[in-house]
Design a protein around this motif. Structure first.
Motif, PDB file in Angstrom:
ATOM      1  N   LEU A 126       0.831  -1.207   0.000  1.00 30.40           N
ATOM      2  CA  LEU A 126       0.000   0.000   0.000  1.00 30.40           C
ATOM      3  C   LEU A 126       0.865   1.255   0.000  1.00 30.40           C
ATOM      4  CD1 LEU A 126      -2.804  -1.114   2.491  1.00 30.40           C
ATOM      5  CD2 LEU A 126      -2.943  -0.971  -0.012  1.00 30.40           C
ATOM      6  N   ASP A 127       1.956   1.241   0.762  1.00 29.17           N
ATOM      7  CA  ASP A 127       2.890   2.375   0.764  1.00 29.17           C
ATOM      8  C   ASP A 127       3.538   2.563  -0.605  1.00 29.17           C
ATOM      9  OD1 ASP A 127       2.363   2.923   3.431  1.00 29.17           O
ATOM     10  OD2 ASP A 127       4.156   1.890   4.170  1.00 29.17           O
ATOM     11  N   LEU A 128       3.890   1.454  -1.276  1.00 32.43           N
ATOM     12  CA  LEU A 128       4.504   1.544  -2.601  1.00 32.43           C
ATOM     13  C   LEU A 128       3.520   2.106  -3.626  1.00 32.43           C
ATOM     14  CD1 LEU A 128       6.568  -1.786  -2.734  1.00 32.43           C
ATOM     15  CD2 LEU A 128       7.373   0.515  -2.169  1.00 32.43           C
ATOM     16  N   PHE A 129       2.250   1.703  -3.541  1.00 31.03           N
ATOM     17  CA  PHE A 129       1.224   2.287  -4.411  1.00 31.03           C
ATOM     18  C   PHE A 129       1.160   3.798  -4.200  1.00 31.03           C
ATOM     19  CE2 PHE A 129      -1.133  -1.880  -4.969  1.00 31.03           C
ATOM     20  CZ  PHE A 129      -1.074  -1.879  -6.339  1.00 31.03           C
ATOM     21  N   LYS A 130       1.171   4.218  -2.951  1.00 22.12           N
ATOM     22  CA  LYS A 130       1.087   5.649  -2.645  1.00 22.12           C
ATOM     23  C   LYS A 130       2.289   6.399  -3.208  1.00 22.12           C
ATOM     24  CE  LYS A 130       0.249   8.783   1.190  1.00 22.12           C
ATOM     25  NZ  LYS A 130      -0.022   8.911   2.612  1.00 22.12           N
ATOM     26  N   LYS A 131       3.496   5.859  -3.027  1.00 19.72           N
ATOM     27  CA  LYS A 131       4.711   6.508  -3.527  1.00 19.72           C
ATOM     28  C   LYS A 131       4.714   6.603  -5.052  1.00 19.72           C
ATOM     29  CE  LYS A 131       7.720   5.275   0.302  1.00 19.72           C
ATOM     30  NZ  LYS A 131       8.874   4.458   0.732  1.00 19.72           N
ATOM     31  N   ALA A 132       4.122   5.609  -5.719  1.00 21.01           N
ATOM     32  CA  ALA A 132       4.064   5.605  -7.178  1.00 21.01           C
ATOM     33  C   ALA A 132       2.863   6.411  -7.698  1.00 21.01           C
ATOM     34  CB  ALA A 132       4.001   4.174  -7.701  1.00 21.01           C
ATOM     35  N   GLN A 133       2.091   6.985  -6.792  1.00 17.93           N
ATOM     36  CA  GLN A 133       0.898   7.769  -7.108  1.00 17.93           C
ATOM     37  C   GLN A 133      -0.159   6.953  -7.850  1.00 17.93           C
ATOM     38  OE1 GLN A 133       2.294  11.356  -9.013  1.00 17.93           O
ATOM     39  NE2 GLN A 133       3.092  12.165  -7.093  1.00 17.93           N
ATOM     40  N   ILE A 134      -0.264   5.684  -7.485  1.00 22.96           N
ATOM     41  CA  ILE A 134      -1.333   4.827  -8.005  1.00 22.96           C
ATOM     42  C   ILE A 134      -2.431   4.864  -6.953  1.00 22.96           C
ATOM     43  CG2 ILE A 134      -1.975   2.483  -8.676  1.00 22.96           C
ATOM     44  CD1 ILE A 134       0.969   2.065  -9.520  1.00 22.96           C
ATOM     45  N   ASP A 135      -3.455   5.662  -7.227  1.00 27.31           N
ATOM     46  CA  ASP A 135      -4.488   5.930  -6.236  1.00 27.31           C
ATOM     47  C   ASP A 135      -5.706   5.012  -6.354  1.00 27.31           C
ATOM     48  OD1 ASP A 135      -2.975   8.091  -5.233  1.00 27.31           O
ATOM     49  OD2 ASP A 135      -3.754   9.387  -6.815  1.00 27.31           O
ATOM     50  N   SER A 136      -5.917   4.428  -7.513  1.00 27.39           N
ATOM     51  CA  SER A 136      -7.083   3.569  -7.729  1.00 27.39           C
ATOM     52  C   SER A 136      -6.628   2.134  -7.941  1.00 27.39           C
ATOM     53  CB  SER A 136      -7.877   4.032  -8.946  1.00 27.39           C
ATOM     54  OG  SER A 136      -8.374   5.327  -8.740  1.00 27.39           O
ATOM     55  N   PHE A 137      -7.069   1.250  -7.058  1.00 25.71           N
ATOM     56  CA  PHE A 137      -6.713  -0.165  -7.168  1.00 25.71           C
ATOM     57  C   PHE A 137      -7.714  -0.982  -6.371  1.00 25.71           C
ATOM     58  CE2 PHE A 137      -4.254   1.817  -3.800  1.00 25.71           C
ATOM     59  CZ  PHE A 137      -4.506   1.003  -2.707  1.00 25.71           C
ATOM     60  N   SER A 138      -7.699  -2.267  -6.610  1.00 28.65           N
ATOM     61  CA  SER A 138      -8.547  -3.194  -5.862  1.00 28.65           C
ATOM     62  C   SER A 138      -7.654  -4.254  -5.247  1.00 28.65           C
ATOM     63  CB  SER A 138      -9.559  -3.868  -6.792  1.00 28.65           C
ATOM     64  OG  SER A 138     -10.420  -2.911  -7.352  1.00 28.65           O
ATOM     65  N   GLY A 139      -8.129  -4.863  -4.170  1.00 30.53           N
ATOM     66  CA  GLY A 139      -7.333  -5.881  -3.509  1.00 30.53           C
ATOM     67  C   GLY A 139      -8.193  -7.006  -2.973  1.00 30.53           C
ATOM     68  N   SER A 140      -7.533  -8.126  -2.730  1.00 34.43           N
ATOM     69  CA  SER A 140      -8.239  -9.286  -2.217  1.00 34.43           C
ATOM     70  C   SER A 140      -7.278 -10.175  -1.444  1.00 34.43           C
ATOM     71  CB  SER A 140      -8.851 -10.073  -3.382  1.00 34.43           C
ATOM     72  OG  SER A 140      -9.547 -11.191  -2.896  1.00 34.43           O
ATOM     73  N   GLU A 141      -7.788 -10.829  -0.428  1.00 35.58           N
ATOM     74  CA  GLU A 141      -6.994 -11.823   0.279  1.00 35.58           C
ATOM     75  C   GLU A 141      -7.050 -13.114  -0.528  1.00 35.58           C
ATOM     76  OE1 GLU A 141      -8.480 -12.134   4.254  1.00 35.58           O
ATOM     77  OE2 GLU A 141      -7.964 -10.062   4.721  1.00 35.58           O
ATOM     78  N   ILE A 142      -5.898 -13.744  -0.682  1.00 38.15           N
ATOM     79  CA  ILE A 142      -5.823 -14.999  -1.426  1.00 38.15           C
ATOM     80  C   ILE A 142      -4.978 -15.982  -0.635  1.00 38.15           C
ATOM     81  CG2 ILE A 142      -6.146 -13.940  -3.695  1.00 38.15           C
ATOM     82  CD1 ILE A 142      -3.117 -14.160  -4.112  1.00 38.15           C
ATOM     83  N   GLU A 143      -4.950 -17.224  -1.086  1.00 35.47           N
ATOM     84  CA  GLU A 143      -4.106 -18.237  -0.479  1.00 35.47           C
ATOM     85  C   GLU A 143      -3.008 -18.582  -1.472  1.00 35.47           C
ATOM     86  OE1 GLU A 143      -4.965 -22.185   2.228  1.00 35.47           O
ATOM     87  OE2 GLU A 143      -6.507 -21.424   0.908  1.00 35.47           O
ATOM     88  N   GLY A 144      -1.753 -18.414  -1.069  1.00 34.15           N
ATOM     89  CA  GLY A 144      -0.624 -18.682  -1.950  1.00 34.15           C
ATOM     90  C   GLY A 144      -0.061 -20.069  -1.714  1.00 34.15           C
ATOM     91  N   PHE A 145       0.428 -20.701  -2.780  1.00 32.17           N
ATOM     92  CA  PHE A 145       0.984 -22.053  -2.687  1.00 32.17           C
ATOM     93  C   PHE A 145       2.327 -22.118  -3.387  1.00 32.17           C
ATOM     94  CE2 PHE A 145      -3.553 -22.528  -2.341  1.00 32.17           C
ATOM     95  CZ  PHE A 145      -3.718 -23.470  -1.353  1.00 32.17           C
ATOM     96  N   LYS A 146       3.222 -22.947  -2.858  1.00 28.33           N
ATOM     97  CA  LYS A 146       4.484 -23.288  -3.498  1.00 28.33           C
ATOM     98  C   LYS A 146       4.600 -24.800  -3.440  1.00 28.33           C
ATOM     99  CE  LYS A 146       7.405 -19.318  -2.470  1.00 28.33           C
ATOM    100  NZ  LYS A 146       8.651 -18.866  -1.854  1.00 28.33           N
ATOM    101  N   ASN A 147       5.240 -25.391  -4.444  1.00 21.82           N
ATOM    102  CA  ASN A 147       5.490 -26.825  -4.384  1.00 21.82           C
ATOM    103  C   ASN A 147       6.458 -27.104  -3.255  1.00 21.82           C
ATOM    104  OD1 ASN A 147       3.869 -27.442  -6.560  1.00 21.82           O
ATOM    105  ND2 ASN A 147       5.517 -27.168  -8.029  1.00 21.82           N
ATOM    106  N   GLN A 148       6.087 -28.043  -2.386  1.00 25.90           N
ATOM    107  CA  GLN A 148       6.938 -28.382  -1.259  1.00 25.90           C
ATOM    108  C   GLN A 148       7.802 -29.585  -1.617  1.00 25.90           C
ATOM    109  OE1 GLN A 148       4.370 -29.040   2.045  1.00 25.90           O
ATOM    110  NE2 GLN A 148       3.671 -26.938   2.136  1.00 25.90           N
ATOM    111  N   SER A 149       8.951 -29.680  -0.968  1.00 29.32           N
ATOM    112  CA  SER A 149       9.819 -30.828  -1.219  1.00 29.32           C
ATOM    113  C   SER A 149       9.161 -32.090  -0.679  1.00 29.32           C
ATOM    114  CB  SER A 149      11.184 -30.626  -0.560  1.00 29.32           C
ATOM    115  OG  SER A 149      11.057 -30.741   0.847  1.00 29.32           O
ATOM    116  N   SER A 150       9.555 -33.248  -1.197  1.00 29.66           N
ATOM    117  CA  SER A 150       8.956 -34.508  -0.767  1.00 29.66           C
ATOM    118  C   SER A 150       9.244 -34.773   0.700  1.00 29.66           C
ATOM    119  CB  SER A 150       9.457 -35.659  -1.635  1.00 29.66           C
ATOM    120  OG  SER A 150      10.869 -35.742  -1.540  1.00 29.66           O
ATOM    121  N   PHE A 151      10.384 -34.300   1.218  1.00 32.48           N
ATOM    122  CA  PHE A 151      10.699 -34.489   2.627  1.00 32.48           C
ATOM    123  C   PHE A 151       9.676 -33.777   3.496  1.00 32.48           C
ATOM    124  CE2 PHE A 151      12.618 -32.813   6.524  1.00 32.48           C
ATOM    125  CZ  PHE A 151      12.915 -34.008   7.171  1.00 32.48           C
ATOM    126  N   LEU A 152       9.340 -32.550   3.146  1.00 25.34           N
ATOM    127  CA  LEU A 152       8.367 -31.802   3.930  1.00 25.34           C
ATOM    128  C   LEU A 152       6.988 -32.438   3.849  1.00 25.34           C
ATOM    129  CD1 LEU A 152       9.332 -28.104   3.101  1.00 25.34           C
ATOM    130  CD2 LEU A 152       9.729 -29.338   5.239  1.00 25.34           C
TER     131      LEU A 152
END
Length: 101
Positions: A17-43
């Motif tokens: 949000l601070d970076l948007f403000k510094k870049a003067q991008i005043d109009s945007f939308s946001g959403s909470e999401i769930e991020g995934f990465k492939n985990q190693s077989s050990f994990l």
């Protein structure tokens, strides 16, 4: 006009949000999401429920904005990511807009 899409882990929400403000991008939308990465077989085998893959609380923002503001935003992200101590950088992509109404 272009479409800017930004993803990050939830902990970086205020930073984005601070970076948007510094870049003067005043109009945007946001959403909470769930991020995934492939985990190693050990994990995966050390988990109580190895077939379950848990996601990470993440955020996604998007904005239809001008190319110059996006350039500034990308410079800010590069600077921020270069000082990270973790392997979870803020990521962003830009897509051209063929038509809009």
């Amino acid at each position: 006009m272009k479409l800017l899409i930004v993803t990050a882990v939830e902990e970086y929400k205020k930073t984005v949000l601070d970076l948007f403000k510094k870049a003067q991008i005043d109009s945007f939308s946001g959403s909470e999401i769930e991020g995934f990465k492939n985990q190693s077989s050990f994990l995966m085998t050390s988990s109580w429920f190895p077939s379950d893959k848990g996601g990470v609380e993440s955020i996604m923002f998007f904005s239809f904005t001008e190319e110059e503001k996006i350039r500034v935003f990308f410079d800010l992200i590069k600077d921020y990511n270069s000082n990270l101590a973790t392997n979870n950088p803020i990521k962003a992509v830009v897509l051209p807009i063929e038509k809009s109404i």
